[in-house]
Design a protein around this motif. Sequence first.
Motif, PDB file in Angstrom:
ATOM      1  N   ASP A 105       0.871  -1.178   0.000  1.00  0.00           N
ATOM      2  CA  ASP A 105       0.000   0.000   0.000  1.00  0.00           C
ATOM      3  C   ASP A 105       0.903   1.221   0.000  1.00  0.00           C
ATOM      4  O   ASP A 105       1.442   1.606   1.042  1.00  0.00           O
ATOM      5  N   PHE A 106       1.086   1.820  -1.158  1.00  0.00           N
ATOM      6  CA  PHE A 106       2.056   2.914  -1.259  1.00  0.00           C
ATOM      7  C   PHE A 106       1.633   4.137  -0.453  1.00  0.00           C
ATOM      8  O   PHE A 106       2.474   4.882   0.054  1.00  0.00           O
ATOM      9  N   LEU A 107       0.329   4.367  -0.275  1.00  0.00           N
ATOM     10  CA  LEU A 107      -0.124   5.516   0.506  1.00  0.00           C
ATOM     11  C   LEU A 107       0.231   5.344   1.984  1.00  0.00           C
ATOM     12  O   LEU A 107       0.780   6.245   2.622  1.00  0.00           O
ATOM     13  N   ALA A 108      -0.070   4.166   2.548  1.00  0.00           N
ATOM     14  CA  ALA A 108       0.273   3.919   3.957  1.00  0.00           C
ATOM     15  C   ALA A 108       1.782   3.891   4.156  1.00  0.00           C
ATOM     16  O   ALA A 108       2.293   4.403   5.160  1.00  0.00           O
ATOM     17  N   ALA A 109       2.506   3.309   3.190  1.00  0.00           N
ATOM     18  CA  ALA A 109       3.957   3.259   3.325  1.00  0.00           C
ATOM     19  C   ALA A 109       4.570   4.651   3.278  1.00  0.00           C
ATOM     20  O   ALA A 109       5.475   4.975   4.060  1.00  0.00           O
ATOM     21  N   THR A 110       4.087   5.498   2.395  1.00  0.00           N
ATOM     22  CA  THR A 110       4.595   6.863   2.320  1.00  0.00           C
ATOM     23  C   THR A 110       4.278   7.642   3.592  1.00  0.00           C
ATOM     24  O   THR A 110       5.093   8.440   4.071  1.00  0.00           O
ATOM     25  N   THR A 111       3.116   7.408   4.167  1.00  0.00           N
ATOM     26  CA  THR A 111       2.753   8.081   5.417  1.00  0.00           C
ATOM     27  C   THR A 111       3.691   7.694   6.547  1.00  0.00           C
ATOM     28  O   THR A 111       4.171   8.556   7.304  1.00  0.00           O
ATOM     29  N   GLN A 112       3.990   6.414   6.676  1.00  0.00           N
ATOM     30  CA  GLN A 112       4.886   5.968   7.738  1.00  0.00           C
ATOM     31  C   GLN A 112       6.309   6.483   7.523  1.00  0.00           C
ATOM     32  O   GLN A 112       6.979   6.898   8.481  1.00  0.00           O
ATOM     33  N   ILE A 113       6.768   6.471   6.286  1.00  0.00           N
ATOM     34  CA  ILE A 113       8.112   6.998   5.999  1.00  0.00           C
ATOM     35  C   ILE A 113       8.175   8.489   6.331  1.00  0.00           C
ATOM     36  O   ILE A 113       9.174   8.990   6.886  1.00  0.00           O
ATOM     37  N   ALA A 114       7.145   9.233   6.009  1.00  0.00           N
ATOM     38  CA  ALA A 114       7.126  10.672   6.287  1.00  0.00           C
ATOM     39  C   ALA A 114       7.168  10.948   7.787  1.00  0.00           C
ATOM     40  O   ALA A 114       7.897  11.840   8.250  1.00  0.00           O
ATOM     41  N   GLN A 148      13.604   7.412  -0.276  1.00  0.00           N
ATOM     42  CA  GLN A 148      13.056   6.149   0.211  1.00  0.00           C
ATOM     43  C   GLN A 148      11.829   5.703  -0.570  1.00  0.00           C
ATOM     44  O   GLN A 148      11.534   4.493  -0.629  1.00  0.00           O
ATOM     45  N   THR A 149      11.093   6.616  -1.162  1.00  0.00           N
ATOM     46  CA  THR A 149       9.899   6.245  -1.925  1.00  0.00           C
ATOM     47  C   THR A 149      10.175   6.095  -3.416  1.00  0.00           C
ATOM     48  O   THR A 149       9.296   5.619  -4.153  1.00  0.00           O
ATOM     49  N   GLU A 150      11.334   6.493  -3.865  1.00  0.00           N
ATOM     50  CA  GLU A 150      11.644   6.405  -5.298  1.00  0.00           C
ATOM     51  C   GLU A 150      11.616   4.974  -5.834  1.00  0.00           C
ATOM     52  O   GLU A 150      11.134   4.742  -6.951  1.00  0.00           O
ATOM     53  N   PRO A 151      12.062   3.937  -5.106  1.00  0.00           N
ATOM     54  CA  PRO A 151      11.925   2.560  -5.625  1.00  0.00           C
ATOM     55  C   PRO A 151      10.484   2.107  -5.806  1.00  0.00           C
ATOM     56  O   PRO A 151      10.239   1.133  -6.519  1.00  0.00           O
ATOM     57  N   TRP A 152       9.528   2.785  -5.197  1.00  0.00           N
ATOM     58  CA  TRP A 152       8.123   2.401  -5.338  1.00  0.00           C
ATOM     59  C   TRP A 152       7.448   3.122  -6.501  1.00  0.00           C
ATOM     60  O   TRP A 152       6.243   2.961  -6.709  1.00  0.00           O
ATOM     61  N   GLY A 153       8.179   3.966  -7.221  1.00  0.00           N
ATOM     62  CA  GLY A 153       7.574   4.745  -8.290  1.00  0.00           C
ATOM     63  C   GLY A 153       6.808   5.942  -7.792  1.00  0.00           C
ATOM     64  O   GLY A 153       5.957   6.480  -8.511  1.00  0.00           O
TER      65      GLY A 153
END
Length: 272
Positions: A105-114, A148-153
């Motif tokens: 889930d790229f949205l949840a993953a981006t939220t946690q990374i942020a 950190q999010t660049e590998p996910w597109g």
Amino acid sequence: MTVLLILLVILAVLALVVPGTAVRVLREYERAVVFRLGRALDVKGPGLVLLIPVVDRMVRVGLRTVTLNIPAQEVITRDNVPAKVTAVAYFRVLDADRAVIEVEDFLAATTQIAQTTLRSVLGKAELDTLLADRDRLNDDLQKVIDQQTEPWGVKVTTVEIKDVEIPVPMQRAIARQAEAERERRAKIINAEAEFQASAKLAEAAAVISRNPTTLQLRYLQTLREVGGDNNSTVVVPLPIDLVRPFLGPTGPPQRAAETVDGQALSGSTNSP
């Protein structure tokens, strides 16, 4: 006859269900990642997408910029000051294929990374930097999260710190510090003003001493300023010669005293 009716009903149901499962319409900002028997095909869309029922499965991905509100994070700055910081991040999907395959889930993953990056980056900065140099901190946050999010597109375009909440006792301490700093600057400015004024007065005294008439003109000007239009004070100018005896001993009386003392001294030596 009954079997024929059953077949007709089945065909009618299939005619209604199959188009709904086999035909998809994607908007301009949407892309579809199609899996056929578990294997990913090329990204489809926008427009009409045809699927094989039961065989194909489609995942819809939006390419518009997403506004991500980062919840308030408890941060302890480098100089051991607790603060609660909120921020906002803007990101968009550049590669729908990787956004679906590389992360669940790229949205949840981006939220946690942020959230994690916000705590780690701001924890290395001092409170003054957090309050006064937000542009540099925003750039640092954007670069770290984007790496950190660049590998996910996923491309993070902007990160902005919205609010920094400081405890009330710390706010009072900062206010006292700012007040002391303002008092220090005021004293320095007053001292510099006194120094400059004394230098100008010394220059004025040197000019006046070369021409006594200047002192009398200055005296008359002062009287004129005192006796203004809206002032009931009556000013009577006096000649400067009348004031001169009150200014102190002058040269001639001292020489006269020396002469008298000299005569007295000579008279005393000549007496038998």
